[in-house]
Design an enzyme around this catalytic site. Structure first.
Site, PDB file in Angstrom:
ATOM      1  N   LYS A   1     -10.331  -0.283  -2.822  1.00 12.76           N
ATOM      2  CA  LYS A   1      -9.468  -0.551  -1.670  1.00 12.76           C
ATOM      3  C   LYS A   1     -10.312  -0.863  -0.438  1.00 12.76           C
ATOM      4  CE  LYS A   1      -5.196   1.293   0.384  1.00 12.76           C
ATOM      5  NZ  LYS A   1      -4.407   0.076   0.272  1.00 12.76           N
TER       6      LYS A   1
ATOM      7  N   GLU B   1      -0.498  -8.826  -8.904  1.00  9.16           N
ATOM      8  CA  GLU B   1       0.216  -7.899  -8.013  1.00  9.16           C
ATOM      9  C   GLU B   1       0.643  -8.648  -6.766  1.00  9.16           C
ATOM     10  OE1 GLU B   1      -2.457  -4.764  -6.668  1.00  9.16           O
ATOM     11  OE2 GLU B   1      -4.132  -6.170  -6.606  1.00  9.16           O
TER      12      GLU B   1
ATOM     13  N   TYR C   1     -10.375   1.811   2.905  1.00 12.07           N
ATOM     14  CA  TYR C   1      -9.303   2.387   3.712  1.00 12.07           C
ATOM     15  C   TYR C   1      -8.246   3.025   2.831  1.00 12.07           C
ATOM     16  CZ  TYR C   1      -6.033  -1.464   2.709  1.00 12.07           C
ATOM     17  OH  TYR C   1      -5.187  -2.342   2.087  1.00 12.07           O
TER      18      TYR C   1
ATOM     19  N   LEU D   1      -5.030  -3.185  -7.611  1.00 13.94           N
ATOM     20  CA  LEU D   1      -5.225  -1.880  -7.003  1.00 13.94           C
ATOM     21  C   LEU D   1      -4.387  -0.856  -7.771  1.00 13.94           C
ATOM     22  CD1 LEU D   1      -6.635  -0.547  -4.509  1.00 13.94           C
ATOM     23  CD2 LEU D   1      -4.353  -0.457  -3.521  1.00 13.94           C
TER      24      LEU D   1
HETATM   25  N1  PMP Z   1      -1.876  -3.550  -4.402  1.00 15.15           N
HETATM   26  C1  PMP Z   1      -2.440  -3.941  -3.256  1.00 15.15           C
HETATM   27  C2  PMP Z   1      -3.257  -5.186  -3.228  1.00 15.15           C
HETATM   28  C3  PMP Z   1      -2.263  -3.176  -2.080  1.00 15.15           C
HETATM   29  O1  PMP Z   1      -2.844  -3.551  -0.925  1.00 15.15           O
HETATM   30  C4  PMP Z   1      -1.450  -2.020  -2.124  1.00 15.15           C
HETATM   31  C5  PMP Z   1      -1.190  -1.203  -0.889  1.00 15.15           C
HETATM   32  N2  PMP Z   1      -2.306  -0.595  -0.401  1.00 15.15           N
HETATM   33  C6  PMP Z   1      -0.884  -1.648  -3.356  1.00 15.15           C
HETATM   34  C7  PMP Z   1      -1.117  -2.436  -4.477  1.00 15.15           C
HETATM   35  C8  PMP Z   1      -0.019  -0.412  -3.484  1.00 15.15           C
HETATM   36  O2  PMP Z   1      -0.795   0.751  -3.477  1.00 15.15           O
HETATM   37  P1  PMP Z   1      -0.200   2.133  -2.934  1.00 15.15           P
HETATM   38  O3  PMP Z   1       1.037   2.386  -3.732  1.00 15.15           O
HETATM   39  O4  PMP Z   1      -1.254   3.121  -3.198  1.00 15.15           O
HETATM   40  O5  PMP Z   1       0.102   1.922  -1.496  1.00 15.15           O
END
Ligand code: PMP
Length: 284
Positions: free
Chosen positions: A147, A179, A32, A204
């Protein structure tokens, strides 16, 4: 009522259907993306679609739509739903097939679904107050760089945080922060250096992370991409998280330890402002 997109059609949300055999729900076999919308424009769109292509490739999941088609659907959903501020959610699963751990053959079409969600992103009470964070073991599978919709552990720890009177959870692997439940995690050290874990399969690769680190460099702030320990986090001068829908979100407490002066720090506040301005200006 929202208009959503599923498998080639725009339909009212209460008419949208996917199969009970969809591998997204049976196996978590789906990826996603969440793209923010500000002033009716898509924020960091190219970054999200580049990461989507990478997630699909890592899982050998065929794409149901071209780049042009995906952009058109995003824009059409913004238009049909009169969306000025919020997000567009996109999910691609490996499609519907008899339940089998083996991937189905090429005749099975992936499922593409997309929907809008209205949300006030810029005016955030949480960003103004600052987040309280609990620390939890990182018990996720070890391909956090893809993701996927396997978000159960993230959802469990977010609930754990709320039950403990906090706002979110940061995850710890071998004594170091990976994270947040749905965001990347940062601290600012005594000498003003921003520290965030380096890119690997442990986290991620946040689209917001990349841009915020660029903003930091433009502001001549020192950045170190490396793992940081629980002790470093609790002793930090400032802390914050980043994600597509929360931008830069200050942290005021980590596992009961007050961070900085217990209110959003100047670096987090500045980065939030600069990031919002620059991503708004670059929206498509
Ligand atoms: N880490 C995780 C585990 C996440 O789910 C997200 C949000 N999707 C992020 C980091 C941040 O990623 P982004 O800045 O691309 O939203």
């Amino acid at each position: 009522m929202r208009t959503v997109f599923v498998n080639g059609s725009y339909v009212p949300e209460n008419e949208a259907q996917i199969s009970i055999f969809d591998r997204g729900s049976l196996f978590g076999d789906a990826v996603y993306e969440v793209t923010s919308v500000l002033d009716g424009k898509l924020v960091e769109y190219d970054g999200h679609m580049t990461r989507l292509r990478r997630s699909l490739a890592e899982l050998k999941l065929p794409s149901p739509a071209t780049d042009d088609e995906l952009l058109e659907i995003h824009r059409e959903l913004v238009k049909r739903n009169d969306l000025t501020e919020g997000l567009i959610y996109l999910q691609i699963s490996r499609g519907a097939a008899d339940r089998d751990f083996l991937f189905p053959g090429p005749d099975v079409k992936p499922t593409l679904l997309m929907f809008p969600q209205k949300k006030s992103l810029i005016n955030s009470a949480l960003a103004a107050r600052g987040q309280k964070i609990i620390l939890v073991d990182d018990l996720r599978w070890r391909r956090c760089d893809i993701k996927t919709v396997q978000l159960l552990y993230a959802s469990i720890v977010k609930n754990q945080a709320h039950d403990a009177g906090a706002d979110d959870a940061w995850m710890v692997l071998d004594g170091e922060i990976t994270e947040g439940s749905s965001n990347n995690a940062y601290i600012v050290t005594e000498d003003g250096t921003i520290v965030t874990r380096d890119l690997s399969t442990d986290i991620l690769h946040g689209i917001t992370r990349k841009s915020v680190l660029q903003c930091a460099a433009e502001l001549q702030l020192k950045v170190e991409e490396r793992p940081f320990t629980v002790a470093e986090a609790k002793a930090a001068k400032e802390a914050f998280s980043t994600s597509a829908t929360s931008f830069v979100n200050p942290v005021i407490e980590i596992d009961g330890a007050s961070i900085g002066e217990g209110k959003p720090g100047p670096i987090a506040k500045r980065l939030r402002q600069v990031y919002i301005e620059s991503s708004k200006a670059a929206g498509i």
